[in-house]
Write a protein that holds these residues in place. Structure first.
Motif, PDB file in Angstrom:
ATOM      1  N   SER A  10      11.197 -23.512  17.371  1.00 41.74           N
ATOM      2  CA  SER A  10      12.402 -23.195  18.137  1.00 41.74           C
ATOM      3  C   SER A  10      13.328 -24.408  18.277  1.00 41.74           C
ATOM      4  O   SER A  10      14.386 -24.305  18.899  1.00 41.74           O
ATOM      5  CB  SER A  10      12.006 -22.690  19.525  1.00 41.74           C
ATOM      6  OG  SER A  10      11.269 -23.688  20.185  1.00 41.74           O
ATOM      7  N   PHE A  11      12.944 -25.549  17.711  1.00 41.45           N
ATOM      8  CA  PHE A  11      13.778 -26.741  17.853  1.00 41.45           C
ATOM      9  C   PHE A  11      14.715 -26.907  16.656  1.00 41.45           C
ATOM     10  O   PHE A  11      14.607 -26.190  15.661  1.00 41.45           O
ATOM     11  CB  PHE A  11      12.879 -27.975  18.020  1.00 41.45           C
ATOM     12  CG  PHE A  11      12.183 -28.015  19.345  1.00 41.45           C
ATOM     13  CD1 PHE A  11      12.830 -28.504  20.474  1.00 41.45           C
ATOM     14  CD2 PHE A  11      10.890 -27.532  19.478  1.00 41.45           C
ATOM     15  CE1 PHE A  11      12.203 -28.516  21.711  1.00 41.45           C
ATOM     16  CE2 PHE A  11      10.254 -27.538  20.713  1.00 41.45           C
ATOM     17  CZ  PHE A  11      10.898 -28.028  21.824  1.00 41.45           C
ATOM     18  N   SER A  12      15.622 -27.842  16.781  1.00 41.04           N
ATOM     19  CA  SER A  12      16.625 -28.045  15.731  1.00 41.04           C
ATOM     20  C   SER A  12      15.968 -28.533  14.436  1.00 41.04           C
ATOM     21  O   SER A  12      14.829 -29.013  14.437  1.00 41.04           O
ATOM     22  CB  SER A  12      17.674 -29.052  16.200  1.00 41.04           C
ATOM     23  OG  SER A  12      17.060 -30.295  16.402  1.00 41.04           O
ATOM     24  N   GLU A 103       6.945 -29.929  27.088  1.00 39.35           N
ATOM     25  CA  GLU A 103       7.622 -29.447  28.300  1.00 39.35           C
ATOM     26  C   GLU A 103       7.337 -30.342  29.502  1.00 39.35           C
ATOM     27  O   GLU A 103       8.203 -30.518  30.368  1.00 39.35           O
ATOM     28  CB  GLU A 103       7.248 -27.986  28.568  1.00 39.35           C
ATOM     29  CG  GLU A 103       7.894 -27.002  27.580  1.00 39.35           C
ATOM     30  CD  GLU A 103       9.407 -27.241  27.385  1.00 39.35           C
ATOM     31  OE1 GLU A 103      10.110 -27.535  28.372  1.00 39.35           O
ATOM     32  OE2 GLU A 103       9.874 -27.186  26.224  1.00 39.35           O
ATOM     33  N   GLU A 137      15.621 -32.590  23.589  1.00 39.58           N
ATOM     34  CA  GLU A 137      16.386 -31.371  23.284  1.00 39.58           C
ATOM     35  C   GLU A 137      16.122 -30.293  24.343  1.00 39.58           C
ATOM     36  O   GLU A 137      17.049 -29.632  24.815  1.00 39.58           O
ATOM     37  CB  GLU A 137      16.013 -30.865  21.893  1.00 39.58           C
ATOM     38  CG  GLU A 137      16.995 -29.845  21.359  1.00 39.58           C
ATOM     39  CD  GLU A 137      16.736 -29.531  19.892  1.00 39.58           C
ATOM     40  OE1 GLU A 137      17.177 -30.325  19.036  1.00 39.58           O
ATOM     41  OE2 GLU A 137      16.095 -28.504  19.613  1.00 39.58           O
ATOM     42  N   SER A 138      14.865 -30.147  24.717  1.00 37.47           N
ATOM     43  CA  SER A 138      14.527 -29.154  25.737  1.00 37.47           C
ATOM     44  C   SER A 138      15.166 -29.515  27.084  1.00 37.47           C
ATOM     45  O   SER A 138      15.751 -28.659  27.763  1.00 37.47           O
ATOM     46  CB  SER A 138      12.998 -29.079  25.878  1.00 37.47           C
ATOM     47  OG  SER A 138      12.654 -28.199  26.896  1.00 37.47           O
ATOM     48  N   ARG A 140      17.798 -31.370  27.634  1.00 41.04           N
ATOM     49  CA  ARG A 140      19.265 -31.216  27.569  1.00 41.04           C
ATOM     50  C   ARG A 140      19.662 -29.783  27.903  1.00 41.04           C
ATOM     51  O   ARG A 140      20.647 -29.556  28.622  1.00 41.04           O
ATOM     52  CB  ARG A 140      19.768 -31.573  26.171  1.00 41.04           C
ATOM     53  CG  ARG A 140      19.715 -33.052  25.811  1.00 41.04           C
ATOM     54  CD  ARG A 140      20.967 -33.794  26.257  1.00 41.04           C
ATOM     55  NE  ARG A 140      21.040 -35.139  25.731  1.00 41.04           N
ATOM     56  CZ  ARG A 140      21.135 -36.257  26.490  1.00 41.04           C
ATOM     57  NH1 ARG A 140      21.119 -36.189  27.801  1.00 41.04           N
ATOM     58  NH2 ARG A 140      21.251 -37.434  25.928  1.00 41.04           N
ATOM     59  N   LYS A 141      18.895 -28.818  27.384  1.00 40.73           N
ATOM     60  CA  LYS A 141      19.211 -27.403  27.654  1.00 40.73           C
ATOM     61  C   LYS A 141      19.052 -27.071  29.133  1.00 40.73           C
ATOM     62  O   LYS A 141      19.625 -26.111  29.630  1.00 40.73           O
ATOM     63  CB  LYS A 141      18.290 -26.493  26.825  1.00 40.73           C
ATOM     64  CG  LYS A 141      18.644 -26.473  25.338  1.00 40.73           C
ATOM     65  CD  LYS A 141      17.694 -25.592  24.556  1.00 40.73           C
ATOM     66  CE  LYS A 141      17.989 -25.689  23.070  1.00 40.73           C
ATOM     67  NZ  LYS A 141      16.866 -25.207  22.246  1.00 40.73           N
ATOM     68  N   LYS A 142      18.243 -27.878  29.826  1.00 40.06           N
ATOM     69  CA  LYS A 142      17.999 -27.615  31.255  1.00 40.06           C
ATOM     70  C   LYS A 142      18.830 -28.523  32.149  1.00 40.06           C
ATOM     71  O   LYS A 142      18.552 -28.638  33.341  1.00 40.06           O
ATOM     72  CB  LYS A 142      16.518 -27.792  31.550  1.00 40.06           C
ATOM     73  CG  LYS A 142      15.660 -26.742  30.850  1.00 40.06           C
ATOM     74  CD  LYS A 142      14.181 -27.042  31.039  1.00 40.06           C
ATOM     75  CE  LYS A 142      13.358 -26.033  30.244  1.00 40.06           C
ATOM     76  NZ  LYS A 142      11.962 -26.446  30.102  1.00 40.06           N
ATOM     77  N   THR A 145      21.692 -34.978  31.330  1.00 42.57           N
ATOM     78  CA  THR A 145      22.957 -35.525  30.821  1.00 42.57           C
ATOM     79  C   THR A 145      22.901 -37.044  30.623  1.00 42.57           C
ATOM     80  O   THR A 145      23.854 -37.630  30.123  1.00 42.57           O
ATOM     81  CB  THR A 145      24.118 -35.219  31.795  1.00 42.57           C
ATOM     82  OG1 THR A 145      23.779 -35.758  33.073  1.00 42.57           O
ATOM     83  CG2 THR A 145      24.371 -33.726  31.908  1.00 42.57           C
TER      84      THR A 145
END
Ligand code: SF4
Length: 295
Positions: A10-12, A103, A137-138, A140-142, A145
């Motif tokens: 599921s990652f880039s 996670e 990446e995970s 950042r989605k949550k 910044t």
């Protein structure tokens, strides 16, 4: 516990490529080619998931990384170098740490942001970089910044670094040695000088010179150089390289805190601290060459 191979889909694309570089492992210049998702370990001593020795605000880093909230450090256990004078040998060589999932690592980053740290400072990330980048990446989605600091011993491969473009904001590599024989003797890495120089070039290509906003680093390259006694680090050649082949606006921290730790006491070349004269001659040379020398 998460299974490494099952969790990168599921990652880039760049993170999936980093994960592929772990099996067989060519993440770093050691190129051990062990299959880490099967629990095999190479020189760094860490299999599929990272070992974290500590997470928290740190106020002992360079002032441009600290601010009022501290640098949000995550110390990874294990290392791809074998420095006989390591000050953190219990973490790097004895690998004292707790295994974490992607996670859990992402949550640690978010916790550091909630504690008002001003960046996420990944300490010794080279050998666990696939998981560390997936966690970024995970996170950042949550809502993460903060700028990401890649705080490395500088023994990094260009092919791996290219996959970090856009994920890392501040590269903070060591430049430890100019001489291959010294690098072999003190860190078991004869190719360190050329590997390190290529890595620093790639880092600078990605992020450029260090940029500050209100006195705090937001992006760019910050080189650390530890002066060793008897000029064993080859300080002058490293400074020449930065001024002539990277940028004469390179920010460098010329460090005087070497002391003989771990196995260094029994090594005649490094069994003492550098003298003030040894340190100042390196620091003044960096100033003379026009580098941005941190005080
Ligand atoms: S990251 Fe570890 S296992 Fe992989 S090549 Fe480097 S030292 Fe070897």
């Amino acid at each position: 516990m998460e299974s490494l191979s099952a969790n990168f889909g599921s990652f880039s694309e760049s993170i999936q490529q980093l994960a592929e570089r772990m099996n067989p492992c060519v993440l770093c210049p050691r190129q051990c080619k062990v299959n880490r998702s099967k629990g095999q370990i190479g020189f760094c001593g860490v299999a599929d998931m990272p070992l974290v020795s500590s997470v928290g605000p740190h106020f002992g880093e360079e002032s441009v990384l600290v601010g009022s909230g501290g640098s949000g450090t995550i110390f990874f256990a294990g290392c791809n170098l074998g420095c006989i004078f390591c000050q953190n040998f219990d973490i790097s060589h004895h690998r004292h740490g707790t295994k974490v999932t992607i996670e859990q690592l992402a949550q640690s980053m978010l916790d550091l942001q909630n504690y008002h740290c001003i960046n996420i400072n990944l300490v010794t990330p080279t050998h666990v970089v696939a998981i560390a980048m997936a966690a970024i990446e995970s996170a950042r989605k949550k809502g993460l910044t903060l700028p990401i600091v890649y705080n490395t011993g500088g023994y990094d491969s260009v092919e791996t670094l290219k996959l970090l473009e856009g994920l890392v904001d501040i590269y903070m590599p060591d430049m430890k040695y100019s001489d291959s024989a010294v690098a072999q003797e003190l860190s078991n890495a004869a190719d360190y000088p050329q590997v390190n120089r290529a890595a620093v070039k790639e880092m600078h290509r990605q992020v450029g010179d260090l940029q500050l906003k209100k006195g705090l680093a937001t992006r760019g390259l910050l080189v650390r150089h530890l002066v060793l006694p008897n000029n064993l680090a080859g300080s002058f050649k490293i400074i020449d390289f930065l001024a002539e082949q990277i940028s004469n606006a390179t920010t460098i921290n010329v460090m005087d805190q070497y002391r003989p730790c771990y196995k260094a006491g029994s090594h005649t070349g490094i069994n003492r601290r550098p003298t003030l004269e040894e340190f100042e001659s390196a620091r003044q040379y960096a100033i003379k060459k026009g580098l941005n020398v941190l005080s």
